[in-house]
Design a protein around this motif. Sequence first.
Motif, mmCIF file in Angstrom:
data_model
loop_
_atom_site.group_PDB
_atom_site.id
_atom_site.type_symbol
_atom_site.label_atom_id
_atom_site.label_comp_id
_atom_site.label_asym_id
_atom_site.label_seq_id
_atom_site.Cartn_x
_atom_site.Cartn_y
_atom_site.Cartn_z
ATOM 1 N N ASP A 264 0.846 -1.201 0.000
ATOM 2 C CA ASP A 264 0.000 0.000 0.000
ATOM 3 C C ASP A 264 0.880 1.249 0.000
ATOM 4 O O ASP A 264 1.945 1.277 0.609
ATOM 5 C CB ASP A 264 -0.906 -0.001 1.235
ATOM 6 C CG ASP A 264 -2.019 1.023 1.121
ATOM 7 O OD1 ASP A 264 -3.113 0.635 0.667
ATOM 8 O OD2 ASP A 264 -1.796 2.206 1.461
ATOM 9 N N ARG A 265 0.401 2.294 -0.664
ATOM 10 C CA ARG A 265 1.238 3.495 -0.715
ATOM 11 C C ARG A 265 1.267 4.247 0.622
ATOM 12 O O ARG A 265 2.054 5.158 0.815
ATOM 13 C CB ARG A 265 0.824 4.410 -1.868
ATOM 14 C CG ARG A 265 -0.493 5.144 -1.697
ATOM 15 C CD ARG A 265 -0.879 5.858 -2.989
ATOM 16 N NE ARG A 265 -2.031 6.721 -2.782
ATOM 17 C CZ ARG A 265 -1.945 8.005 -2.427
ATOM 18 N NH1 ARG A 265 -0.771 8.561 -2.267
ATOM 19 N NH2 ARG A 265 -3.031 8.706 -2.238
ATOM 20 N N ARG A 266 0.406 3.855 1.543
ATOM 21 C CA ARG A 266 0.460 4.451 2.879
ATOM 22 C C ARG A 266 1.021 3.461 3.913
ATOM 23 O O ARG A 266 0.764 3.602 5.117
ATOM 24 C CB ARG A 266 -0.928 4.936 3.301
ATOM 25 C CG ARG A 266 -1.447 6.091 2.455
ATOM 26 C CD ARG A 266 -2.748 6.655 3.000
ATOM 27 N NE ARG A 266 -3.240 7.786 2.216
ATOM 28 C CZ ARG A 266 -4.001 7.666 1.132
ATOM 29 N NH1 ARG A 266 -4.368 6.470 0.712
ATOM 30 N NH2 ARG A 266 -4.390 8.739 0.476
ATOM 31 N N MET B 150 -2.898 18.653 -1.431
ATOM 32 C CA MET B 150 -2.995 17.235 -1.790
ATOM 33 C C MET B 150 -2.193 16.914 -3.036
ATOM 34 O O MET B 150 -2.195 17.685 -3.995
ATOM 35 C CB MET B 150 -4.457 16.870 -2.061
ATOM 36 C CG MET B 150 -5.278 16.602 -0.840
ATOM 37 S SD MET B 150 -6.955 16.128 -1.348
ATOM 38 C CE MET B 150 -7.822 17.671 -1.139
ATOM 39 N N CYS B 151 -1.548 15.751 -3.046
ATOM 40 C CA CYS B 151 -0.854 15.278 -4.247
ATOM 41 C C CYS B 151 -1.893 14.703 -5.226
ATOM 42 O O CYS B 151 -3.076 14.613 -4.907
ATOM 43 C CB CYS B 151 0.176 14.219 -3.871
ATOM 44 S SG CYS B 151 -0.571 12.697 -3.276
ATOM 45 N N HIS B 152 -1.430 14.287 -6.402
ATOM 46 C CA HIS B 152 -2.339 13.772 -7.420
ATOM 47 C C HIS B 152 -3.146 12.561 -6.967
ATOM 48 O O HIS B 152 -4.378 12.573 -7.026
ATOM 49 C CB HIS B 152 -1.569 13.450 -8.694
ATOM 50 C CG HIS B 152 -1.872 14.432 -9.770
ATOM 51 N ND1 HIS B 152 -3.122 14.546 -10.339
ATOM 52 C CD2 HIS B 152 -1.097 15.377 -10.349
ATOM 53 C CE1 HIS B 152 -3.103 15.510 -11.218
ATOM 54 N NE2 HIS B 152 -1.881 16.042 -11.245
ATOM 55 N N PRO B 153 -2.468 11.508 -6.511
ATOM 56 C CA PRO B 153 -3.248 10.325 -6.091
ATOM 57 C C PRO B 153 -4.240 10.653 -4.972
ATOM 58 O O PRO B 153 -5.371 10.151 -4.990
ATOM 59 C CB PRO B 153 -2.169 9.359 -5.587
ATOM 60 C CG PRO B 153 -0.916 9.788 -6.272
ATOM 61 C CD PRO B 153 -1.014 11.273 -6.459
ATOM 62 N N CYS B 154 -3.850 11.515 -4.028
ATOM 63 C CA CYS B 154 -4.784 11.874 -2.958
ATOM 64 C C CYS B 154 -5.967 12.656 -3.521
ATOM 65 O O CYS B 154 -7.115 12.433 -3.126
ATOM 66 C CB CYS B 154 -4.081 12.679 -1.860
ATOM 67 S SG CYS B 154 -3.102 11.645 -0.745
ATOM 68 N N THR B 155 -5.693 13.574 -4.465
ATOM 69 C CA THR B 155 -6.779 14.358 -5.073
ATOM 70 C C THR B 155 -7.782 13.451 -5.775
ATOM 71 O O THR B 155 -8.996 13.649 -5.653
ATOM 72 C CB THR B 155 -6.216 15.374 -6.088
ATOM 73 O OG1 THR B 155 -5.192 16.126 -5.448
ATOM 74 C CG2 THR B 155 -7.301 16.316 -6.578
ATOM 75 N N ILE C 87 -7.388 13.713 4.540
ATOM 76 C CA ILE C 87 -6.671 12.777 3.665
ATOM 77 C C ILE C 87 -5.212 13.213 3.525
ATOM 78 O O ILE C 87 -4.918 14.408 3.439
ATOM 79 C CB ILE C 87 -7.358 12.692 2.269
ATOM 80 C CG1 ILE C 87 -6.747 11.586 1.420
ATOM 81 C CG2 ILE C 87 -7.280 14.015 1.536
ATOM 82 C CD1 ILE C 87 -7.504 11.348 0.101
ATOM 83 N N ALA C 88 -4.306 12.230 3.516
ATOM 84 C CA ALA C 88 -2.881 12.534 3.440
ATOM 85 C C ALA C 88 -2.133 11.280 3.054
ATOM 86 O O ALA C 88 -2.668 10.167 3.151
ATOM 87 C CB ALA C 88 -2.376 13.030 4.789
ATOM 88 N N CYS C 89 -0.909 11.446 2.594
ATOM 89 C CA CYS C 89 -0.047 10.306 2.294
ATOM 90 C C CYS C 89 1.399 10.742 2.501
ATOM 91 O O CYS C 89 1.659 11.920 2.734
ATOM 92 C CB CYS C 89 -0.301 9.809 0.870
ATOM 93 S SG CYS C 89 0.437 10.859 -0.393
ATOM 94 N N PRO C 90 2.342 9.820 2.413
ATOM 95 C CA PRO C 90 3.737 10.196 2.672
ATOM 96 C C PRO C 90 4.249 11.278 1.724
ATOM 97 O O PRO C 90 5.173 12.014 2.045
ATOM 98 C CB PRO C 90 4.510 8.887 2.456
ATOM 99 C CG PRO C 90 3.509 7.813 2.593
ATOM 100 C CD PRO C 90 2.200 8.386 2.155
ATOM 101 N N THR C 91 3.632 11.388 0.533
ATOM 102 C CA THR C 91 4.090 12.392 -0.432
ATOM 103 C C THR C 91 3.639 13.801 -0.048
ATOM 104 O O THR C 91 4.397 14.757 -0.173
ATOM 105 C CB THR C 91 3.516 12.070 -1.836
ATOM 106 O OG1 THR C 91 3.747 10.692 -2.105
ATOM 107 C CG2 THR C 91 4.168 12.934 -2.895
ATOM 108 N N CYS C 92 2.392 13.921 0.416
ATOM 109 C CA CYS C 92 1.841 15.272 0.583
ATOM 110 C C CYS C 92 1.488 15.609 2.029
ATOM 111 O O CYS C 92 1.183 16.757 2.329
ATOM 112 C CB CYS C 92 0.606 15.441 -0.304
ATOM 113 S SG CYS C 92 -0.775 14.369 0.145
ATOM 114 N N GLY C 93 1.489 14.649 2.929
ATOM 115 C CA GLY C 93 0.929 14.888 4.260
ATOM 116 C C GLY C 93 1.956 15.158 5.345
ATOM 117 O O GLY C 93 3.140 15.322 5.074
#
Length: 820
Positions: free
Chosen positions: A141-143, A178-183, A199-205
């Motif tokens: 998973d990306r998270r 937000m990054c692209h995948p999160c958007t 919403i967040a992920c390692p790229t944007c959060g």
Amino acid sequence: MKTNRVAGNDQDRANYVTASDQLKGARIHITGVVQGVGFRPFIYSLAQRLRLAGWVRNTSAGVEIEVDGNPANLNEFILSIERDAPPLARIDSIKTDLMPPNGYTTFEIIHSTAIEQAFQPISPDVSICPDCLHELFDPSDRRYLYPFINCTNCGPRFTIITDIPYDRPNTTMVGFPMCHPCTSEYSDPSNRRFHAQPIACPTCGPFIWLESTKQILPALIEAEEKPSPGTSSREVVGEAQLLLSEGKILAIKGLGGFHLACDATNQQAVIELRQRKLRVDKPFALMMPDIATIREHCYLNDAEQKLLESHQRPIVILKRRPDSTISPDVAPQQDTMGVMLPYTPLHFLLFANLVSWEKSRPSLTGVPPQILVMTSGNLSEEPIAIDNAEARQRLSSLADALLLHDRPIRTRCDDSVVRNFRGDNYPIRRSRGYAPLPLTLLWETPPLLATGAELKNTFCLARSQYAFLSQHIGDMENYETLLSFEDGIGHMERLFKIHPEVLAYDLHPNYLATRYAMARAREQDLPALGIQHHHAHIAACMVDNHLPLEATVLGVSFDGTGYGDDGAIWGGEFLLANYYGYKRLAHLEYAPLPGGDAAIRKPARTALAQLWQAGLDWEPGLPPVGAFCAEEKAALHSQLEHKVNTPLTSSIGRLFDAAAALAGVRQALNYEAQAAIEFEALVDPQERSAYPFELKHSPPLESDPAIKISPAVMFSAMIQDIHSAIPLPHIAARFHNGVAEMVYNTLVAIRNSMGVSLVALSGGVWQNLTLLHKTIDLLESGGFTVLIHHQIPTNDGGLALGQVAISSANLLQRSKLSPS
Ligand SMILES: [Zn+2]
Ligand SMILES: [Zn+2]
């Protein structure tokens, strides 16, 4: 709102319409917690499944829906909304108007509309959901291992909301584009993260890092500014686990504030934490990774397990197993422990086996500590720290390292504390996970603010049928807590669009909450109503049990303190009460309290004063007598004789202190109610006999016509037992049995003259479950119906709700009676 009217081709229409002559339309309005909880996607997929066309949108008052479809499917749709709503939704009302079909051809989620002055409840913070937890530990998973994973079914809410409407720019996530995948997840109605504002992920959060406070981590960053997200959460968490294993103390930034954490099985670490935090005996809360671990250390029934696993994830007070390896210094002299399960992704990471540090530290087992002390991140009674700069300043002397993150906390929110009583919730502190969900009144109230009490303060704002009881604010004894109180009031007034027209406050003139209400009433030229403390307790219990405006109860308010109408300190009160007023029918006989409220920390003094009042000798062999030298005793005696700073009290809290001191349990307190709590822990459940109390009926025409309950005979009986070397557990039991019988006998005497048999038990002393069990058993066997708390605390943490109910009822009555 006909944006998508009859535009489709025949095939489109055929998808939705099977028999066009039967087609019906409906407009549905739903109120409650229906925003930010995945409600619109739920409606969307439900409409798809039932082949209904139309739209759904958020309004500032809730959610609005228009649909066309055949009657059977429409029916099923309306039934399913209530039955299958998402887990975090709370529906307060559904209003359906049938109408001719509009000719919609598709179902859409359309833009929100604002309704002037409308408002709606906000979801509390919610523990991580099973789906997110699965992804957290899924390497594909990306998270994977991302400490801020969340979705519409879980994550932060109340603590990150800065304003309404609940939208990302109005949360503390505003600084994380937000990054692209999160958007795309955020914009896809079929995704679990559709409109999940945090919403967040390692790229944007946000990310986590460690800072050392005592140069124990020279390699880590010591800068004032936050470091760049260079290290992975695996490394940061691994390092944190290592420190905990070595017995170090960590300040960990969480959902609603900081925790101070250490390994609960490490005696040295626990003692060190007590010394640094200046907290002598007051219990620490624990966090354990799973139910199996909790079972190893505590007794657990089904209701308690359910409570632990609920999405509120409160601290649950559990009975300790005698063979538990947890340091006894976690909760000295107690047979219970406060335990919670992990509730944020970071908590789960802290317990996970992520790194093997055997290589660098061969002395360690390689398994992270499985039982953590997780106590509030503060010094003594200050409010819990919430931001990084504050933590560096206030917690650096308490912790060896800070585990920080850069998602700001807008609103401080402590962990909630709950007990299980006979299968039902019995709240001790209603905060994270519960606040700011409103309680429902059975009538419409004008906009109000009730400012609550001094200790365990919460305030309560109300409008329409809603009473928004705040999160735990704390003991209003210092400037920081007062600031937190004022900020909290302002914030919740904005969020729920409440402009109080009346202020309600406790009668105690020196409470900071009272002074705030008085000052504000003057500044804003608002009426203010003083509410008697124990009346407010009973009214709070009535609202908690959904009693209507016209209800009347026999209220037993057992408490440590509470300013009386006559200026005395009340606390052992039997009131005939409704929301409008009360009559004091019985109370504990007044006894002097040498030194007043300030002397509460010395049960030995209280005991000698009670013996003096009862006309009993200060025999040298009695434990509280032995706590004083001859000069001190002489001074105390003179103080009592000459009534120097000896306010009168009918507090049963003080009676418990005196009895515990007399029995030899404790002569001085390190935290509120400590003597009573330790006395209760000693009770022998097999012991049946009881100490007597005397009910003194007042002669007619006396200024205070109430029945006076005298403890003199109780003290004599206890002294006799002490002389006969009766074991302490029997003495403790006889005292508790005696108080329960006293309540029963007093209520029987009152019932005979009043004809009311509905009893409400409220006030902090009813946190004593031993007393509560015994009292309810007696009362129910005597034909009384007994109400206790379920949704809000029985202690002063629930008081503001009672203040709201009383002031609101009195305003309504006034407006009813006014000629207008
Ligand atoms: Zn989730
Ligand atoms: Zn992202």
